[in-house]
Design a protein around this motif. Structure first.
Motif, mmCIF file in Angstrom:
data_model
loop_
_atom_site.group_PDB
_atom_site.id
_atom_site.type_symbol
_atom_site.label_atom_id
_atom_site.label_comp_id
_atom_site.label_asym_id
_atom_site.label_seq_id
_atom_site.Cartn_x
_atom_site.Cartn_y
_atom_site.Cartn_z
ATOM 1 N N TYR A 6 72.836 15.417 64.154
ATOM 2 C CA TYR A 6 73.077 16.463 63.163
ATOM 3 C C TYR A 6 71.852 17.331 62.920
ATOM 4 N N LYS A 7 70.757 17.053 63.621
ATOM 5 C CA LYS A 7 69.572 17.915 63.538
ATOM 6 C C LYS A 7 69.927 19.331 64.010
ATOM 7 N N ILE A 8 70.796 19.430 64.997
ATOM 8 C CA ILE A 8 71.207 20.742 65.509
ATOM 9 C C ILE A 8 71.993 21.511 64.437
ATOM 10 N N VAL A 9 72.735 20.774 63.600
ATOM 11 C CA VAL A 9 73.462 21.403 62.492
ATOM 12 C C VAL A 9 72.467 21.984 61.498
ATOM 13 N N GLN A 10 71.421 21.222 61.177
ATOM 14 C CA GLN A 10 70.378 21.707 60.275
ATOM 15 C C GLN A 10 69.684 22.940 60.854
ATOM 16 N N MET A 11 69.454 22.942 62.154
ATOM 17 C CA MET A 11 68.820 24.096 62.800
ATOM 18 C C MET A 11 69.696 25.345 62.672
ATOM 19 N N PHE A 12 70.992 25.168 62.864
ATOM 20 C CA PHE A 12 71.922 26.288 62.734
ATOM 21 C C PHE A 12 71.943 26.804 61.295
ATOM 22 N N ALA A 17 70.596 30.966 57.335
ATOM 23 C CA ALA A 17 69.919 31.256 56.063
ATOM 24 C C ALA A 17 68.865 32.347 56.254
ATOM 25 N N GLU A 18 68.077 32.217 57.296
ATOM 26 C CA GLU A 18 67.034 33.215 57.555
ATOM 27 C C GLU A 18 67.646 34.594 57.831
ATOM 28 N N TYR A 19 68.699 34.626 58.637
ATOM 29 C CA TYR A 19 69.349 35.889 59.000
ATOM 30 C C TYR A 19 69.944 36.586 57.774
ATOM 31 N N THR A 20 70.582 35.813 56.901
ATOM 32 C CA THR A 20 71.285 36.397 55.760
ATOM 33 C C THR A 20 70.382 36.595 54.540
ATOM 34 N N GLY A 21 69.199 35.992 54.547
ATOM 35 C CA GLY A 21 68.300 36.096 53.407
ATOM 36 C C GLY A 21 68.582 35.089 52.314
ATOM 37 N N ALA A 22 69.408 34.085 52.614
ATOM 38 C CA ALA A 22 69.722 33.045 51.629
ATOM 39 C C ALA A 22 68.667 31.941 51.680
ATOM 40 N N VAL A 26 74.772 25.860 53.919
ATOM 41 C CA VAL A 26 75.449 24.575 54.120
ATOM 42 C C VAL A 26 76.643 24.816 55.034
ATOM 43 N N SER A 27 76.631 24.211 56.207
ATOM 44 C CA SER A 27 77.726 24.399 57.152
ATOM 45 C C SER A 27 78.899 23.490 56.813
ATOM 46 N N VAL A 28 80.090 24.003 57.065
ATOM 47 C CA VAL A 28 81.323 23.248 56.879
ATOM 48 C C VAL A 28 82.263 23.593 58.031
ATOM 49 N N ALA A 166 75.714 23.982 67.791
ATOM 50 C CA ALA A 166 74.978 24.393 68.992
ATOM 51 C C ALA A 166 75.532 25.711 69.528
ATOM 52 N N GLN A 167 76.850 25.841 69.528
ATOM 53 C CA GLN A 167 77.462 27.091 69.970
ATOM 54 C C GLN A 167 77.056 28.232 69.037
#
Length: 196
Positions: A6-12, A17-22, A26-28, A166-167
């Motif tokens: 799930y490290k890849i989930v955290q990376m995504f 967050a960085e892209y949107t400025g948030a 939290v992914s779902v 990852a995708q």
């Protein structure tokens, strides 16, 4: 040594967050469930939404224990689940879009900007909410191996898989800095018998 898939989930999440400025993301597994979890967290009661939107928005409110009211409102890309600071942002994904003190719910459906096929994200600046959301999306579990956890909270099975994350990471590489809002015409939900 065990690796945490799930490290890849955290990376995504960090990338979105960085892209949107948030401050946090939290992914779902869908925007529908992102809306549902935000409604549960805020213990919503009566919620007003546009009468022309996707049907699962109204259903998420009801499943979370709320009552839906419809308004005749033209919207483009984003709208608020009034009076709560929850935004259905399924039709918007662009840089620095985050609205402070809100919960913005994104969609990664195949018809959206980031075409993962399935998945969603909650943008927030509320650290306590983020901790709760991360646990309840994953059956009340923390982001550790099952045998290392102590479940103390009832949750749902609404997490994003590492494969989807990852995708999403790969697709983020080609996402333009600015995207126009997506436009779609929805039927009037207030005309369905269930909502009368």
């Amino acid at each position: 040594m065990k690796h945490n898939p799930y490290k890849i989930v955290q990376m995504f999440e960090e990338e979105v967050a960085e892209y949107t400025g948030a401050p946090y993301a939290v992914s779902v597994d869908s925007c529908t469930n992102a809306l549902f979890l935000c409604c549960k967290y805020l213990s919503i009661k009566e919620v007003t939404i546009p009468k022309r939107t996707y049907i699962s928005v109204a259903q998420s409110i009801i499943h979370a224990g709320g009552r839906v009211l419809f308004e005749d409102l033209d919207w483009n890309g984003i709208y608020q689940l009034k009076p709560y600071p929850i935004f259905d942002s399924a039709k918007r994904l662009t840089s620095q879009m985050y609205i402070p003190n809100s919960y913005m719910c994104l969609s990664f459906h195949i018809k959206k900007h980031l075409k993962i096929g399935k998945g969603g994200m909650i943008l927030s600046d509320n650290k306590d909410a983020v901790e709760w959301l991360k646990k309840v999306r994953y059956e009340g579990r923390k982001e550790v191996s099952y045998e290392m956890d102590d479940i103390n909270l009832l949750g749902w099975n609404m997490y994003m898989t590492p494969v989807e994350a990852a995708q999403g990471l790969m697709l983020m590489q080609n996402l333009p800095k600015h995207n126009p809002d997506l436009v779609e015409v929805y039927p009037d939900l207030s005309k369905f018998s269930f909502f009368r």
